[in-house]
Design a protein around this motif. Sequence first.
Motif, PDB file in Angstrom:
ATOM      1  N   ARG A  51       0.828  -1.224   0.000  1.00  0.00           N
ATOM      2  CA  ARG A  51       0.000   0.000   0.000  1.00  0.00           C
ATOM      3  C   ARG A  51       0.858   1.268   0.000  1.00  0.00           C
ATOM      4  O   ARG A  51       0.541   2.239   0.676  1.00  0.00           O
ATOM      5  N   ARG A  52       1.932   1.241  -0.763  1.00  0.00           N
ATOM      6  CA  ARG A  52       2.783   2.422  -0.875  1.00  0.00           C
ATOM      7  C   ARG A  52       2.267   3.316  -1.998  1.00  0.00           C
ATOM      8  O   ARG A  52       1.781   2.843  -3.016  1.00  0.00           O
ATOM      9  N   ALA A  53       2.401   4.621  -1.823  1.00  0.00           N
ATOM     10  CA  ALA A  53       1.895   5.590  -2.789  1.00  0.00           C
ATOM     11  C   ALA A  53       2.742   5.569  -4.060  1.00  0.00           C
ATOM     12  O   ALA A  53       3.898   5.117  -4.054  1.00  0.00           O
ATOM     13  N   PRO A  54       2.190   6.057  -5.171  1.00  0.00           N
ATOM     14  CA  PRO A  54       2.956   6.118  -6.422  1.00  0.00           C
ATOM     15  C   PRO A  54       4.234   6.926  -6.263  1.00  0.00           C
ATOM     16  O   PRO A  54       4.256   7.965  -5.599  1.00  0.00           O
ATOM     17  N   PHE A  56       7.018   5.609  -4.892  1.00  0.00           N
ATOM     18  CA  PHE A  56       7.798   5.082  -3.770  1.00  0.00           C
ATOM     19  C   PHE A  56       8.905   4.163  -4.273  1.00  0.00           C
ATOM     20  O   PHE A  56       8.695   3.361  -5.179  1.00  0.00           O
ATOM     21  N   HIS A  64       8.222   2.349  -7.699  1.00  0.00           N
ATOM     22  CA  HIS A  64       6.861   1.891  -7.959  1.00  0.00           C
ATOM     23  C   HIS A  64       6.062   3.098  -8.480  1.00  0.00           C
ATOM     24  O   HIS A  64       5.441   3.834  -7.709  1.00  0.00           O
ATOM     25  N   GLY A  67       2.546   2.901  -7.520  1.00  0.00           N
ATOM     26  CA  GLY A  67       2.321   2.447  -6.157  1.00  0.00           C
ATOM     27  C   GLY A  67       2.293   0.930  -6.061  1.00  0.00           C
ATOM     28  O   GLY A  67       2.614   0.213  -7.011  1.00  0.00           O
ATOM     29  N   THR A  68       1.901   0.440  -4.893  1.00  0.00           N
ATOM     30  CA  THR A  68       1.798  -0.996  -4.652  1.00  0.00           C
ATOM     31  C   THR A  68       0.423  -1.327  -4.093  1.00  0.00           C
ATOM     32  O   THR A  68      -0.289  -0.450  -3.601  1.00  0.00           O
ATOM     33  N   ARG A 251      -6.239   5.487  -0.108  1.00  0.00           N
ATOM     34  CA  ARG A 251      -5.349   4.725  -0.998  1.00  0.00           C
ATOM     35  C   ARG A 251      -6.108   4.342  -2.269  1.00  0.00           C
ATOM     36  O   ARG A 251      -6.329   3.163  -2.556  1.00  0.00           O
ATOM     37  N   TRP A 253      -5.298   4.686  -5.397  1.00  0.00           N
ATOM     38  CA  TRP A 253      -4.562   4.229  -6.571  1.00  0.00           C
ATOM     39  C   TRP A 253      -4.643   2.703  -6.760  1.00  0.00           C
ATOM     40  O   TRP A 253      -4.515   2.223  -7.873  1.00  0.00           O
TER      41      TRP A 253
END
Length: 286
Positions: A51-54, A56, A64, A67-68, A251, A253
């Motif tokens: 759950r990382r933002a675009p 990262f 990424h 994101g993830t 989140r 994305w």
Amino acid sequence: MRAFWREYRENWVAVVALAVVVVVVGAALGAPLIAPQDPYDLANLDLMDARRAPGFVGSGGYVHWLGTDAQGRDLFSAILYGLRISLQMGVAAGAVALAIGTALGILAAHARGWVEGAIMRVVDLQLSFPAILLALVLVAVLGQGKVPLVIALVTAQYAYFARTAYGAATAERQKDYVEAAHATPLPGWRVVFRHILPNCLPPLIVVATVQVANAIALEATLSFLGLGLPPTEPSLGMLISNGFQYMMSGRTWISVYPGIALIVLIVGINVVGDQLRDQFNPRLSR
């Protein structure tokens, strides 16, 4: 062929849609070469990157860009592989439904009599039910997996091809050259394959284009509901479903980017299908 392409280029929207479809299909086919991460390989996944933002930079050392997701998969890679799976399901279901529906429609038009009545009554009965409802029932009975899903999609869609093939073959069988061919010693199957089937292909190509897009949408819907492909398959519908629960937490994305990819693919195929319809049948042109 040149005249066909020249007429096609007159509609710039259709040209853009075709280019988009070609790019998307090429990216899906080249996913193993383009994607920075293999979403199937659990060894490449790190829950710390979930759950990382675009933008990262993950533990793998690469950015990424989209994101993830909740499993720590690179969303760009997952979308590429998801497009691949969606196209596989759509093309496989469309091809099988085209073959079965065309065979049944031409058989009904050529055989006539009780065979024609029996086949078309079954087709009409199926067309009275929504495709999504029939697919839901079949997937619930057959279970998850690629093969059960293709069977469900084919069963839900073959009737459209059968109705189209029957209408085109019925119109062709009344023409003089077909009646003359029947008067010769040629067997019936050669008359069908030489004279009737080739003239039924243009409308069937248009229907096939639209039904591939519909199959992709149906697969995404079933996967979103948890009834399509298993969770180990990162289809677009599954990716959208995985991120839906995180929408309210900001989140977005996780669901939005796979949704955009799905919309672009379906709209592009439909626009190409509309242009083919207008070229094969100018009377339907707007």
